[in-house]
Scaffold this active site. Sequence first.
Site, PDB file in Angstrom:
ATOM      1  N   ARG A  59       0.800  -1.227   0.000  1.00 28.22           N
ATOM      2  CA  ARG A  59       0.000   0.000   0.000  1.00 28.22           C
ATOM      3  C   ARG A  59       0.830   1.274   0.000  1.00 28.22           C
ATOM      4  O   ARG A  59       0.603   2.190  -0.790  1.00 28.22           O
ATOM      5  CB  ARG A  59      -0.903   0.078   1.254  1.00 28.22           C
ATOM      6  CG  ARG A  59      -2.259  -0.490   1.099  1.00 28.22           C
ATOM      7  CD  ARG A  59      -2.723  -0.986   2.447  1.00 28.22           C
ATOM      8  NE  ARG A  59      -1.803  -2.002   2.878  1.00 28.22           N
ATOM      9  CZ  ARG A  59      -1.882  -3.280   2.498  1.00 28.22           C
ATOM     10  NH1 ARG A  59      -2.867  -3.677   1.765  1.00 28.22           N
ATOM     11  NH2 ARG A  59      -0.985  -4.154   2.889  1.00 28.22           N
ATOM     12  N   THR A  60       1.766   1.343   0.946  1.00 35.47           N
ATOM     13  CA  THR A  60       2.435   2.634   1.115  1.00 35.47           C
ATOM     14  C   THR A  60       3.196   3.010  -0.150  1.00 35.47           C
ATOM     15  O   THR A  60       3.069   4.121  -0.665  1.00 35.47           O
ATOM     16  CB  THR A  60       3.364   2.598   2.345  1.00 35.47           C
ATOM     17  OG1 THR A  60       2.592   2.170   3.457  1.00 35.47           O
ATOM     18  CG2 THR A  60       3.949   3.965   2.632  1.00 35.47           C
ATOM     19  N   LYS A  84      25.428  -3.570  -1.247  1.00 32.13           N
ATOM     20  CA  LYS A  84      26.900  -3.500  -1.331  1.00 32.13           C
ATOM     21  C   LYS A  84      27.491  -2.800  -0.117  1.00 32.13           C
ATOM     22  O   LYS A  84      28.687  -2.578  -0.045  1.00 32.13           O
ATOM     23  CB  LYS A  84      27.308  -2.711  -2.584  1.00 32.13           C
ATOM     24  CG  LYS A  84      26.830  -3.290  -3.893  1.00 32.13           C
ATOM     25  CD  LYS A  84      27.319  -2.375  -5.028  1.00 32.13           C
ATOM     26  CE  LYS A  84      26.755  -2.799  -6.363  1.00 32.13           C
ATOM     27  NZ  LYS A  84      27.009  -1.765  -7.383  1.00 32.13           N
ATOM     28  N   ARG A  97      11.196   4.009   3.191  1.00 31.34           N
ATOM     29  CA  ARG A  97      10.887   3.065   4.278  1.00 31.34           C
ATOM     30  C   ARG A  97      12.143   2.277   4.595  1.00 31.34           C
ATOM     31  O   ARG A  97      12.848   1.825   3.689  1.00 31.34           O
ATOM     32  CB  ARG A  97       9.768   2.115   3.852  1.00 31.34           C
ATOM     33  CG  ARG A  97       9.601   0.977   4.844  1.00 31.34           C
ATOM     34  CD  ARG A  97       8.392   0.148   4.566  1.00 31.34           C
ATOM     35  NE  ARG A  97       7.177   0.883   4.890  1.00 31.34           N
ATOM     36  CZ  ARG A  97       5.967   0.316   4.889  1.00 31.34           C
ATOM     37  NH1 ARG A  97       5.829  -0.948   4.570  1.00 31.34           N
ATOM     38  NH2 ARG A  97       4.901   1.017   5.204  1.00 31.34           N
ATOM     39  N   HIS A 154       5.193   6.136  11.505  1.00 35.89           N
ATOM     40  CA  HIS A 154       4.707   5.975  10.130  1.00 35.89           C
ATOM     41  C   HIS A 154       3.703   7.105   9.872  1.00 35.89           C
ATOM     42  O   HIS A 154       2.497   6.886   9.812  1.00 35.89           O
ATOM     43  CB  HIS A 154       4.033   4.609  10.029  1.00 35.89           C
ATOM     44  CG  HIS A 154       3.710   4.149   8.634  1.00 35.89           C
ATOM     45  ND1 HIS A 154       3.790   4.966   7.526  1.00 35.89           N
ATOM     46  CD2 HIS A 154       3.272   2.950   8.186  1.00 35.89           C
ATOM     47  CE1 HIS A 154       3.425   4.264   6.454  1.00 35.89           C
ATOM     48  NE2 HIS A 154       3.107   3.049   6.830  1.00 35.89           N
TER      49      HIS A 154
END
Length: 306
Positions: free
Chosen positions: A51-52, A80, A101, A129
């Site tokens: 969703r986000t 890396k 995120r 959030h």
Amino acid sequence: MRSLIDILDLSVEEIDDLIATACDIIDNPDKYAEACKRKKLATLFFEPSTRTRLSFEAAMLELGGSVIGFSAANNSSAAKGESVADTVKTISCYADIIAMRHPKEGAALVAANNASIPVINAGDGGHCHPTQTLADLFTIYREKGRLSDLTVGFCGDLKFGRTVHSLINALSRYAGIHIVLISPEELKLPSYVKKDVLQKNGIPYTQTTDLEGALPELDILYMTRVQRERFFNEEDYLRLKDSYILDLKKLEKAKSDLCVMHPLPRVNEISVAVDDDPRACYFKQVLGGKYMRMALILKLLKEASV
Ligand code: NCD
């Protein structure tokens, strides 16, 4: 450079303005269809999301902008060993705004301190959030017509649930809010949130393990899944994962205008039969999230340009 790391980075008035813009976008989509023409959003997702990430992408596309990014840490130079700071300095050369995120608490703040473009925290570990909170506040406002004078129950994983922490922070600024914390002993709201948010702001709250007992008094029930990825051992997760399952039988005890919310993804916490009940608001929440993200992108890009 203005970023959004914590929901408290926005004043109550700014949240009101974002809600008003989101409502205007719903009523007049054409007015906004080219508002972000030639602007690029970078979605940097070091942790999974449906969703986000897609709602940020849909939001930018509906504003006439475009999107670049990655959807997993192993698709980026993080694999890396590149630091978040270097990643965002690089992305600042390509894009106009970042939605990020990350599994580590505080990563979004590190990003904001190193980027030369606005950074939106799309979830940092178990911390917060804020754009889910914007979706949540929009849903509450549309369903109830107000953000004050509400009894709000939070149920499930209140320890690791970052959406819970952010929404409690946001609600602590409105009058007449009562909070009911419903969780197993092991997944209680962290004491720092209780002390620094609830007690500090004089927000009345109760704690219980009993969902059915708490249900009748609630105006809002915010269900959450048990956050498997933040557990140290699988046995604890398996023992706790089905602590609460909301079904139609339990809902018989609830108010007829209860608003059932869930940030999603749902695992088992809400029976699918509840989806057809008019009190189920979680898919409306998803849609609201897109409009609020549109409003937020517009605001941050506008502020960055002056
Ligand atoms: C939430 C999250 O990522 O914290 N999901 C979302 O963004 N809607 C909730 C969750 O994962 O349980």
